[in-house]
Design a protein around this motif. Structure first.
Motif, short mmCIF file in Angstrom:
data_model
loop_
_atom_site.label_atom_id
_atom_site.label_comp_id
_atom_site.label_asym_id
_atom_site.label_seq_id
_atom_site.Cartn_x
_atom_site.Cartn_y
_atom_site.Cartn_z
N TYR A 11 8.80 2.79 -4.62
CA TYR A 11 9.91 1.86 -4.43
C TYR A 11 10.42 1.47 -5.80
CZ TYR A 11 8.56 1.39 0.46
OH TYR A 11 8.28 1.65 1.78
N ALA A 17 3.84 3.75 -3.92
CA ALA A 17 3.30 3.28 -2.65
C ALA A 17 2.49 4.40 -1.99
CB ALA A 17 4.42 2.83 -1.73
N HIS A 36 -6.68 -0.79 2.78
CA HIS A 36 -6.50 -2.20 2.43
C HIS A 36 -5.03 -2.60 2.52
CE1 HIS A 36 -4.73 -1.02 -1.44
NE2 HIS A 36 -5.61 -0.03 -1.40
N SER A 37 -4.78 -3.88 2.46
CA SER A 37 -3.39 -4.36 2.46
C SER A 37 -2.68 -3.81 1.23
CB SER A 37 -3.42 -5.89 2.43
OG SER A 37 -2.11 -6.36 2.42
N GLY A 38 -1.53 -3.20 1.44
CA GLY A 38 -0.78 -2.61 0.32
C GLY A 38 -1.17 -1.18 0.04
N ALA A 39 -2.05 -0.61 0.85
CA ALA A 39 -2.52 0.78 0.61
C ALA A 39 -1.43 1.82 0.88
CB ALA A 39 -3.74 1.08 1.47
N GLY A 40 -0.44 1.44 1.69
CA GLY A 40 0.66 2.39 1.96
C GLY A 40 0.81 2.79 3.42
N LYS A 41 0.09 2.11 4.31
CA LYS A 41 0.10 2.50 5.73
C LYS A 41 1.50 2.39 6.35
CE LYS A 41 -2.96 -0.68 6.75
NZ LYS A 41 -3.12 -1.30 5.43
N SER A 42 2.13 1.22 6.17
CA SER A 42 3.47 1.04 6.76
C SER A 42 4.46 2.02 6.15
CB SER A 42 3.99 -0.38 6.52
OG SER A 42 3.09 -1.31 7.01
N THR A 43 4.33 2.22 4.85
CA THR A 43 5.24 3.16 4.17
C THR A 43 5.12 4.55 4.78
OG1 THR A 43 5.02 1.89 2.13
CG2 THR A 43 5.83 4.14 1.91
N HIS A 195 -6.23 -2.47 10.68
CA HIS A 195 -7.30 -3.02 9.84
C HIS A 195 -8.55 -3.23 10.70
CE1 HIS A 195 -4.13 -4.87 7.13
NE2 HIS A 195 -4.93 -4.25 6.31
N1 LIG Z 1 10.64 -2.27 0.60
C1 LIG Z 1 9.76 -2.29 -0.40
N2 LIG Z 1 10.19 -2.51 -1.68
C2 LIG Z 1 9.31 -2.51 -2.71
N3 LIG Z 1 7.99 -2.31 -2.59
C3 LIG Z 1 7.52 -2.10 -1.35
C4 LIG Z 1 8.37 -2.09 -0.19
N4 LIG Z 1 7.61 -1.84 0.90
C5 LIG Z 1 6.34 -1.72 0.46
N5 LIG Z 1 6.28 -1.88 -0.89
C6 LIG Z 1 5.07 -1.78 -1.72
O1 LIG Z 1 4.46 -0.52 -1.42
C7 LIG Z 1 3.03 -0.66 -1.37
C8 LIG Z 1 2.52 -0.20 0.01
O2 LIG Z 1 3.00 -1.14 1.00
P1 LIG Z 1 2.76 -0.93 2.56
O3 LIG Z 1 3.51 -2.02 3.25
O4 LIG Z 1 3.05 0.46 2.90
O5 LIG Z 1 1.18 -1.19 2.66
P2 LIG Z 1 0.27 -1.43 3.95
O6 LIG Z 1 -0.95 -0.59 3.77
O7 LIG Z 1 1.06 -1.22 5.19
O8 LIG Z 1 -0.10 -2.97 3.79
P3 LIG Z 1 -0.40 -4.08 4.94
O9 LIG Z 1 -1.72 -3.68 5.56
O10 LIG Z 1 -0.51 -5.35 4.15
O11 LIG Z 1 0.75 -4.07 5.89
C9 LIG Z 1 2.74 -2.13 -1.70
O12 LIG Z 1 2.44 -2.21 -3.08
C10 LIG Z 1 4.03 -2.83 -1.38
O13 LIG Z 1 4.18 -3.97 -2.19
#
Ligand SMILES: Nc1ncnc2c1ncn2[C@@H]1O[C@H](COP(=O)(O)OP(=O)(O)OP(=O)(O)O)[C@@H](O)[C@H]1O
Length: 223
Positions: A11, A17, A36-43, A195
């Protein structure tokens, strides 16, 4: 069904990410996506359904390279994917029925087909008797099930779920997982970010583990 080949996502202004992710989820498979939170799952889930774009690598959906798709073609791939969000993303000023009908209305399906399919989807998630309610009148678990009905109403090939049990207690979480397993048994490919280690341990599904944007583990290749 879903093939990632050296996929990376950065990003703007942030650290990567996702970094160099490669895996394949075959048609009819079911897997958990952990980390973990922020690992990239949602991405990772967003890249599959076209809500975000990869910076590098290839993503094949049913052998179709979706990283090369033009913006206007993205709705065509969405038709084959059901996406479930942790926060439901329901329209609060619409009834349960309308929320589930939306994907079909967008596709311009005939009224009779909409009625039949919405009833079938609500029946599947056990909410047929609450179709005239508004989401605010439902419990968290019921709202999540409305989101699931909306995701499956168009009979997707792939179901992506982002922390679908995040706010639910143990019993409701198990019920939701059971519903996904039933859908999977009908041939739907399922990828579920979670999680909830308790839920994962009780099951024997494949687990893809992300750590700081890298694929740190894939249970298919362990042992
Ligand atoms: N739209 C965005 N703009 C900038 N950075 C982003 C954006 N979306 C996610 N990130 C960053 O990308 C990384 C991965 O985020 P992501 O939401 O994919 O993690 P996650 O594993 O789903 O976390 P969680 O379990 O907390 O939902 C994080 O560092 C987050 O801050």
């Amino acid at each position: 069904m879903i093939h990632f080949e050296h996929v990376s996502k950065v990003y703007s202004g942030g650290r990567p990410a996702l970094q160099n992710i490669s895996f394949a989820l075959e048609s009819g498979e079911m897997a958990f996506l952990t980390g973990h939170s922020g690992a990239g799952k949602s991405t990772l889930l967003k890249l599959i359904c076209g809500l975000d774009r990869a910076n590098d690598g290839k993503i094949l959906l049913n052998n179709y390279d979706i990283t090369q798709l033009k913006k206007q073609d993205i709705p065509f791939i969405r038709r084959h994917i059901g996406m479930i969000f942790q926060d439901h993303q329901l329209l609060m000023d619409h009834t349960v029925y309308d929320n589930v009908a939306i994907p079909l209305i967008i596709l311009g399906k005939p009224a009779e087909e909409i009625r039949r399919r919405v009833s079938a989807a609500l029946d599947k998630v056990g909410l047929i008797d609450k179709m005239k309610f508004h989401p605010i009148q439902l419990s968290g678990g019921e709202q999540q099930r409305v989101g699931i009905a909306r995701a499956i109403v168009n009979k997707p090939m792939v179901l992506l779920a982002d922390e679908p049990t995040g706010n639910l207690d143990d019993k409701l979480s198990k019920d939701i997982l059971k519903l996904f397993e039933e859908l999977n048994q009908t041939g739907v490919t399922v990828l579920m970010a979670t999680h909830n280690m308790g839920l994962i341990r009780r099951k024997h599904h494949r687990v893809l583990n992300l750590n700081q944007g890298r694929l740190a583990g894939d249970s298919q290749y362990v042992g």
